[in-house]
Motif scaffolding. Structure first.
Motif, PDB file in Angstrom:
ATOM      1  N   ASP A 175       0.841  -1.199   0.000  1.00 15.74           N
ATOM      2  CA  ASP A 175       0.000   0.000   0.000  1.00 15.74           C
ATOM      3  C   ASP A 175       0.884   1.259   0.000  1.00 15.74           C
ATOM      4  OD1 ASP A 175      -1.694   2.099   0.606  1.00 15.74           O
ATOM      5  OD2 ASP A 175      -2.859   0.970   2.080  1.00 15.74           O
ATOM      6  N   VAL A 176       1.034   1.868  -1.180  1.00 19.01           N
ATOM      7  CA  VAL A 176       1.925   3.038  -1.268  1.00 19.01           C
ATOM      8  C   VAL A 176       1.304   4.291  -0.638  1.00 19.01           C
ATOM      9  CG1 VAL A 176       3.441   2.401  -3.182  1.00 19.01           C
ATOM     10  CG2 VAL A 176       1.209   3.347  -3.681  1.00 19.01           C
ATOM     11  N   ASP A 177      -0.018   4.351  -0.645  1.00 22.16           N
ATOM     12  CA  ASP A 177      -0.666   5.517  -0.013  1.00 22.16           C
ATOM     13  C   ASP A 177      -0.378   5.510   1.487  1.00 22.16           C
ATOM     14  OD1 ASP A 177      -1.658   6.237  -2.441  1.00 22.16           O
ATOM     15  OD2 ASP A 177      -3.591   5.227  -2.172  1.00 22.16           O
ATOM     16  N   ALA A 178      -0.463   4.338   2.075  1.00 25.90           N
ATOM     17  CA  ALA A 178      -0.183   4.224   3.521  1.00 25.90           C
ATOM     18  C   ALA A 178       1.256   4.642   3.803  1.00 25.90           C
ATOM     19  CB  ALA A 178      -0.422   2.788   3.983  1.00 25.90           C
ATOM     20  N   LEU A 179       2.147   4.333   2.878  1.00 26.86           N
ATOM     21  CA  LEU A 179       3.556   4.714   3.065  1.00 26.86           C
ATOM     22  C   LEU A 179       3.700   6.232   3.038  1.00 26.86           C
ATOM     23  CD1 LEU A 179       6.560   4.057   3.327  1.00 26.86           C
ATOM     24  CD2 LEU A 179       6.664   3.830   0.839  1.00 26.86           C
ATOM     25  N   THR A 180       3.062   6.844   2.057  1.00 27.53           N
ATOM     26  CA  THR A 180       3.139   8.305   1.935  1.00 27.53           C
ATOM     27  C   THR A 180       2.647   8.972   3.219  1.00 27.53           C
ATOM     28  OG1 THR A 180       2.678   8.003  -0.394  1.00 27.53           O
ATOM     29  CG2 THR A 180       2.480  10.237   0.428  1.00 27.53           C
ATOM     30  N   VAL A 181       1.555   8.447   3.759  1.00 27.94           N
ATOM     31  CA  VAL A 181       0.991   9.027   4.984  1.00 27.94           C
ATOM     32  C   VAL A 181       1.925   8.807   6.175  1.00 27.94           C
ATOM     33  CG1 VAL A 181      -0.933   8.823   6.638  1.00 27.94           C
ATOM     34  CG2 VAL A 181      -1.393   8.784   4.169  1.00 27.94           C
ATOM     35  N   ALA A 182       2.561   7.630   6.204  1.00 29.93           N
ATOM     36  CA  ALA A 182       3.367   7.256   7.387  1.00 29.93           C
ATOM     37  C   ALA A 182       4.698   8.016   7.479  1.00 29.93           C
ATOM     38  CB  ALA A 182       3.630   5.758   7.377  1.00 29.93           C
ATOM     39  N   ILE A 183       5.245   8.408   6.328  1.00 29.51           N
ATOM     40  CA  ILE A 183       6.566   9.069   6.353  1.00 29.51           C
ATOM     41  C   ILE A 183       6.474  10.425   7.067  1.00 29.51           C
ATOM     42  CG2 ILE A 183       8.315  10.189   4.893  1.00 29.51           C
ATOM     43  CD1 ILE A 183       7.963   7.878   2.905  1.00 29.51           C
ATOM     44  N   SER A 184       7.432  10.633   7.976  1.00 30.06           N
ATOM     45  CA  SER A 184       7.459  11.919   8.681  1.00 30.06           C
ATOM     46  C   SER A 184       8.873  12.508   8.591  1.00 30.06           C
ATOM     47  CB  SER A 184       7.082  11.715  10.155  1.00 30.06           C
ATOM     48  OG  SER A 184       8.189  11.144  10.845  1.00 30.06           O
ATOM     49  N   GLU A 185       9.055  13.645   9.207  1.00 30.29           N
ATOM     50  CA  GLU A 185      10.371  14.302   9.265  1.00 30.29           C
ATOM     51  C   GLU A 185      11.426  13.398   9.889  1.00 30.29           C
ATOM     52  OE1 GLU A 185      10.990  18.351   9.261  1.00 30.29           O
ATOM     53  OE2 GLU A 185      10.070  17.473   7.473  1.00 30.29           O
ATOM     54  N   GLU A 186      10.936  12.502  10.762  1.00 28.06           N
ATOM     55  CA  GLU A 186      11.842  11.667  11.553  1.00 28.06           C
ATOM     56  C   GLU A 186      12.124  10.301  10.903  1.00 28.06           C
ATOM     57  OE1 GLU A 186      13.988  11.382  14.221  1.00 28.06           O
ATOM     58  OE2 GLU A 186      13.917  13.504  13.731  1.00 28.06           O
ATOM     59  N   THR A 187      11.589  10.077   9.684  1.00 28.87           N
ATOM     60  CA  THR A 187      11.740   8.741   9.081  1.00 28.87           C
ATOM     61  C   THR A 187      13.146   8.550   8.508  1.00 28.87           C
ATOM     62  OG1 THR A 187       9.398   8.774   8.495  1.00 28.87           O
ATOM     63  CG2 THR A 187      10.746   7.072   7.469  1.00 28.87           C
ATOM     64  N   ALA A 188      13.805   7.499   8.982  1.00 29.18           N
ATOM     65  CA  ALA A 188      15.124   7.160   8.459  1.00 29.18           C
ATOM     66  C   ALA A 188      14.988   6.243   7.245  1.00 29.18           C
ATOM     67  CB  ALA A 188      15.946   6.454   9.544  1.00 29.18           C
ATOM     68  N   ALA A 189      14.142   5.209   7.381  1.00 34.16           N
ATOM     69  CA  ALA A 189      14.088   4.202   6.318  1.00 34.16           C
ATOM     70  C   ALA A 189      12.776   3.439   6.295  1.00 34.16           C
ATOM     71  CB  ALA A 189      15.233   3.205   6.528  1.00 34.16           C
ATOM     72  N   VAL A 190      12.554   2.839   5.146  1.00 30.80           N
ATOM     73  CA  VAL A 190      11.465   1.874   4.976  1.00 30.80           C
ATOM     74  C   VAL A 190      12.145   0.528   4.788  1.00 30.80           C
ATOM     75  CG1 VAL A 190       9.608   1.148   3.453  1.00 30.80           C
ATOM     76  CG2 VAL A 190      10.085   3.575   3.746  1.00 30.80           C
ATOM     77  N   ILE A 191      11.660  -0.504   5.480  1.00 35.22           N
ATOM     78  CA  ILE A 191      12.217  -1.840   5.253  1.00 35.22           C
ATOM     79  C   ILE A 191      11.087  -2.752   4.791  1.00 35.22           C
ATOM     80  CG2 ILE A 191      12.027  -2.422   7.753  1.00 35.22           C
ATOM     81  CD1 ILE A 191      14.442  -4.349   7.250  1.00 35.22           C
ATOM     82  N   LEU A 192      11.347  -3.492   3.709  1.00 30.79           N
ATOM     83  CA  LEU A 192      10.320  -4.432   3.253  1.00 30.79           C
ATOM     84  C   LEU A 192      10.922  -5.608   2.500  1.00 30.79           C
ATOM     85  CD1 LEU A 192       9.990  -3.506   0.027  1.00 30.79           C
ATOM     86  CD2 LEU A 192       8.598  -1.767   1.083  1.00 30.79           C
ATOM     87  N   GLU A 193      10.155  -6.690   2.458  1.00 30.19           N
ATOM     88  CA  GLU A 193      10.516  -7.848   1.641  1.00 30.19           C
ATOM     89  C   GLU A 193       9.874  -7.638   0.266  1.00 30.19           C
ATOM     90  OE1 GLU A 193       9.526 -11.596   4.203  1.00 30.19           O
ATOM     91  OE2 GLU A 193       8.572  -9.847   5.083  1.00 30.19           O
ATOM     92  N   PRO A 194      10.522  -8.021  -0.816  1.00 28.30           N
ATOM     93  CA  PRO A 194       9.904  -7.858  -2.143  1.00 28.30           C
ATOM     94  C   PRO A 194       8.653  -8.731  -2.283  1.00 28.30           C
ATOM     95  CG  PRO A 194      12.255  -8.316  -2.335  1.00 28.30           C
ATOM     96  CD  PRO A 194      11.899  -8.522  -0.895  1.00 28.30           C
ATOM     97  N   ILE A 195       8.696  -9.907  -1.651  1.00 28.56           N
ATOM     98  CA  ILE A 195       7.523 -10.783  -1.524  1.00 28.56           C
ATOM     99  C   ILE A 195       7.549 -11.215  -0.066  1.00 28.56           C
ATOM    100  CG2 ILE A 195       6.563 -13.057  -2.111  1.00 28.56           C
ATOM    101  CD1 ILE A 195       7.867 -12.773  -4.876  1.00 28.56           C
ATOM    102  N   GLN A 196       6.437 -11.073   0.647  1.00 23.87           N
ATOM    103  CA  GLN A 196       6.470 -11.514   2.049  1.00 23.87           C
ATOM    104  C   GLN A 196       6.517 -13.037   2.086  1.00 23.87           C
ATOM    105  OE1 GLN A 196       3.132  -9.625   4.069  1.00 23.87           O
ATOM    106  NE2 GLN A 196       4.476  -7.967   4.766  1.00 23.87           N
ATOM    107  N   GLY A 197       7.616 -13.571   2.605  1.00 17.44           N
ATOM    108  CA  GLY A 197       7.796 -15.028   2.640  1.00 17.44           C
ATOM    109  C   GLY A 197       7.049 -15.659   3.793  1.00 17.44           C
TER     110      GLY A 197
END
Ligand code: PLP
Length: 412
Positions: A175-197
């Motif tokens: 969900d890219v919209d959720a990502l856009t909303v979640a990012i703040s001034e304090e965000t260092a990184a996003v971590i994800l699996e390309p496919i959730q195993g």
């Protein structure tokens, strides 16, 4: 007392009685003694086709002869490093990693497991950005040490250990919209699996990784991709990000990186991101990480991955296997809700967990080892070595069909 009874008693007395019970409940009542390629033999002379594949650590099969030979050779010379003199094998291994991984990924740190690789990646992200917040995804799996567990998106594993590391947020996967909303001034990184195993072989929308990359670029946030399970040919390309045309800032690897012989993990990053580790090279270290045995195994594994084009093999045979499994899912629609996957990372989603348990037992009885995914017990993973032959694939399908028939009968 025979070997099996004695071993189970030892599990009871010195490992964990509940683990012994769980194994017995799944119909596992023998001791593994040797393995080769896709076949495991037990102490009673029975053979099993291995579709668990060490949860993704056996892309090269059991006991791959060239990797075993390289490790044996090194064992006779120098198994562990002095940690003071230069380690030629480590230098060659990391050079090979740099060449094989996509884009500008260049500097790596070698450790001993996937969890450690994730820990290193999270630490580097905080160090480079000077920010604390990490965004991860619900239902993800990144390991079980305190940092990695804080990223792992399953409360069943994390809640008993609260408070975990501060600053982690979890958003829906894909969900890219959720990502856009979640990012703040304090965000260092996003971590994800390309496919959730472990999440149940969950494939995100086709352009998800590219869109996440775009958002991270725009917002000045690092993108960490955890390829611990998807990497090294498993999903039909050397790395899942390659198929998506994406280069992360930091990538984590482990499992098959040790060629199915040694425990090896790694994080690899772009040079700019690595800067703080160049300024302070002893800030993040490991006694055993990159030892000569591990480095020799890793180097050989990468060489074979490329030389034998195992990614293509996984793609070719995985496509056939998935098509056959789809036929089975139509025939046994009372038991299977969906089959999905990419390359040789395939999930069979069953109507419920109970059916999964029955199916696993029936499969083991017929000489096929398969197991559910950690976060989704109603999904059985089919994750065999990438060297599986067509004849072995046909046997897998045949056994699955008779086991499904038996489960249907048991249920009626
Ligand atoms: N990350 C992913 C995507 C995994 O699948 C796993 C293990 O299943 C890990 C991290 C943790 O790796 P390890 O068990 O080697 O610590």
């Amino acid at each position: 007392m025979d070997l099996t009874t004695e071993t189970i008693e030892m599990y009871h007395d010195s490992l964990n009685p509940a683990l012994a019970k769980l194994f017995k409940f799944m119909g596992l009542d023998s001791v593994e003694v040797e393995a080769e390629g896709m076949i495991i033999k037990d102490n009673q002379g029975r053979e099993y086709l291995d579709c668990v594949g060490g949860y993704g650590s056996l892309n090269f099969g059991h006991r791959p002869p060239e990797i075993v030979a390289a490790v044996k050779e090194q064992l006779g010379r120098m198994p562990l490093a002095s940690k003071l003199l230069f380690n030629r094998h480590l230098a060659e291994f990391t050079t090979e990693l740099k060449e094989l991984t996509p884009g500008e990924l260049q500097y790596s740190f070698i450790c001993n497991s996937g969890t450690e690789a994730v820990e290193g990646a999270l630490k580097l992200a905080r160090l480079y950005t000077g920010k604390k917040e990490i965004i991860s995804t619900i239902n993800s799996f990144h390991g079980k040490s305190m940092g990695a567990l804080s990223a792992t998106g399953r409360e069943q594993y994390s809640k008993p250990f609260a408070p975990l590391v501060a600053g982690f947020k979890h958003i829906p996967f894909g969900d890219v919209d959720a990502l856009t909303v979640a990012i703040s001034e304090e965000t260092a990184a996003v971590i994800l699996e390309p496919i959730q195993g472990e999440g149940g072989i969950v494939i995100p929308p086709a352009d998800y990784l590219a869109e996440v990359r775009g958002i991270c670029n725009q917002q000045g946030v690092l993108m960490i991709v955890d390829e611990i399970q998807t990497g090294l040919g498993r999903v039909g390309s050397n790395f899942a990000v390659e198929a998506a045309g994406v280069v992360p800032d930091i990538m984590t690897l482990a499992k098959s990186l040790g060629g199915g012989v040694m425990p090896v993990g790694a994080l690899i990053a772009k040079p700019e991101v690595w800067e703080p580790f160049i300024e302070s090279p002893l800030l993040h270290t490991s006694t055993f990480g990159g030892n000569p045995l591990a480095a020799v195994a890793g180097k050989k594994a990468l060489e074979i991955l490329e030389r034998d084009n195992l990614a293509l093999q996984a793609k070719r045979i995985g496509t056939k296997l998935l098509a056959e499994l789809e036929k089975l899912s139509l025939k046994y629609s009372d038991l299977i809700t969906e089959v999905r996957g990419k390359g040789l990372l395939i999930g069979i989603e069953l109507v419920d967990e109970g059916v999964g348990g029955m199916l696993i037992s029936e499969l083991i009885d017929r000489g096929l080892l398969a197991v559910y995914t950690l976060n989704q017990p109603q999904v059985i993973r089919i994750e065999p070595p990438l060297i599986m032959s067509e004849e072995e694939m046909d046997r897998v399908i045949g056994i699955l069909e008779t086991a499904l028939e038996a489960v249907l009968e048991l249920k009626s």
